[in-house]
Design an enzyme around this catalytic site. Structure first.
Site, PDB file in Angstrom:
ATOM      1  N   LYS A  23       1.851   1.892   3.122  1.00  0.00           N
ATOM      2  CA  LYS A  23       2.358   3.176   3.616  1.00  0.00           C
ATOM      3  C   LYS A  23       2.047   3.349   5.114  1.00  0.00           C
ATOM      4  CE  LYS A  23       0.148   5.852   0.643  1.00  0.00           C
ATOM      5  NZ  LYS A  23      -0.600   4.817  -0.119  1.00  0.00           N
ATOM      6  N   ARG A  98      -0.865  13.962  -3.732  1.00  0.00           N
ATOM      7  CA  ARG A  98      -1.435  12.921  -4.580  1.00  0.00           C
ATOM      8  C   ARG A  98      -1.637  13.400  -6.007  1.00  0.00           C
ATOM      9  NH1 ARG A  98      -3.961   9.496  -0.379  1.00  0.00           N
ATOM     10  NH2 ARG A  98      -5.114   7.770  -1.267  1.00  0.00           N
ATOM     11  N   ARG A 137      -8.332  -6.212   3.772  1.00  0.00           N
ATOM     12  CA  ARG A 137      -7.764  -5.299   4.767  1.00  0.00           C
ATOM     13  C   ARG A 137      -8.833  -4.801   5.742  1.00  0.00           C
ATOM     14  NH1 ARG A 137      -4.737   0.328   3.305  1.00  0.00           N
ATOM     15  NH2 ARG A 137      -6.817   1.034   2.740  1.00  0.00           N
ATOM     16  N   ARG A 172     -12.911  -0.525   5.691  1.00  0.00           N
ATOM     17  CA  ARG A 172     -13.196   0.808   5.168  1.00  0.00           C
ATOM     18  C   ARG A 172     -14.192   0.736   4.021  1.00  0.00           C
ATOM     19  NH1 ARG A 172      -7.386   3.663   4.371  1.00  0.00           N
ATOM     20  NH2 ARG A 172      -8.480   4.330   2.500  1.00  0.00           N
ATOM     21  N   ARG A 183      -9.558   3.636  -7.019  1.00  0.00           N
ATOM     22  CA  ARG A 183      -8.398   4.218  -6.330  1.00  0.00           C
ATOM     23  C   ARG A 183      -7.106   3.866  -7.061  1.00  0.00           C
ATOM     24  NH1 ARG A 183      -9.245   1.709  -0.795  1.00  0.00           N
ATOM     25  NH2 ARG A 183      -7.418   2.869  -0.092  1.00  0.00           N
TER      26      ARG A 183
END
Ligand code: AMP
Length: 237
Positions: A23, A98, A137, A172, A183
């Site tokens: 996203k 969400r 990531r 992160r 998540r």
């Protein structure tokens, strides 16, 4: 501005998908192409975190575990950002709504100023691919640009090549294996039902998110054909 950008000027869009669907990457491309503001709830929270605000401290524990920050905090934060925009100003929401309560609150708040969501772009990616992407990531602390570790060596660039001062690259806290699993589970339980909400309003476009960035971007733009969005938009929405 390209003719396509002019067609979509002022559009209010939701970029939807599980964590790791791309996203953030697609939002960067779309916001430039469509000339809309990018509003990422995750980035707003991270901004509060790095500024040590009370809201940031409240959000920290939820974020590190990979669970949703409570609705009253989250809805207020996002509506504070888009509420003051002029009705003609376009935006691209990323990471919000969400859950169905957030979607309804967004809908109600926009309706108060005679605004509405024009289209929801849903980027679909399989869970196994999400886990692979998130565990590899890394993010620029300044501009939030995502980087992947080198496929062969795992090496990660030390500095961002997109920032004037070369922001430092970090992983992160919620991209750890345990938080990633949470998540993805939260996405299926709480966030995926929002798809039905938007489907019922004829606003949903599904696109495949596993190809190269450029093809996903083409699919996202193709999903915004004006005839589709305007024709299906119910008056009450
Ligand atoms: P993201 O950058 O979108 O992956 O968001 C990072 C974290 O911020 C999430 O795992 C949540 O803890 C929190 N967060 C972001 N957006 C929302 C939202 N709309 N509702 C609740 N929590 C959120």
């Amino acid at each position: 501005m390209t003719p396509q950008a002019m067609t979509h000027q002022g559009w209010k869009l939701v970029l939807f998908g599980p964590p790791g669907a791309g996203k953030g990457t697609q939002a960067q491309l779309l916001k430039e192409h469509l000339q809309v503001a990018h509003v990422s709830s995750g980035d707003l929270f991270r901004h509060h975190l790095s500024n040590g605000t009370e809201l940031g401290e409240l959000a920290r524990g939820y974020m590190n575990q990979g669970i949703l920050v409570p609705d009253d905090v989250t809805i207020g934060m996002v509506l504070d950002r888009i509420g003051p925009m002029s009705p003609d100003e376009g935006f691209l929401l990323d990471g919000f709504p969400r859950n169905v309560k957030q979607a309804q609150a967004l809908n109600d708040a926009l309706a108060e100023s005679d605004r509405r969501i024009d289209r929801v772009i849903h980027i679909k990616v399989a869970d196994a691919e999400l886990i692979r992407r998130l565990s590899n990531r890394y993010i620029c602390r300044v501009c939030q640009k995502p980087f992947a570790g080198d496929a062969a060596t795992g090496a990660v660039p030390a500095r961002c090549d997109d920032c004037p001062d070369g922001g430092d690259i970090y992983q992160r806290a919620d991209d750890t294996a345990a938080a990633v699993a949470n998540r993805i589970a939260v996405y299926h339980q709480e966030t995926a039902p929002v798809l039905d909400f938007y489907q019922a309003h004829g606003l949903l476009s599904d696109i495949a998110g596993e190809g190269p960035v450029e093809s996903v971007n083409q699919a996202a733009l193709a999903s915004l054909q004006p005839n589709l969005a305007k024709a299906f938009r119910p008056a009450a929405f």
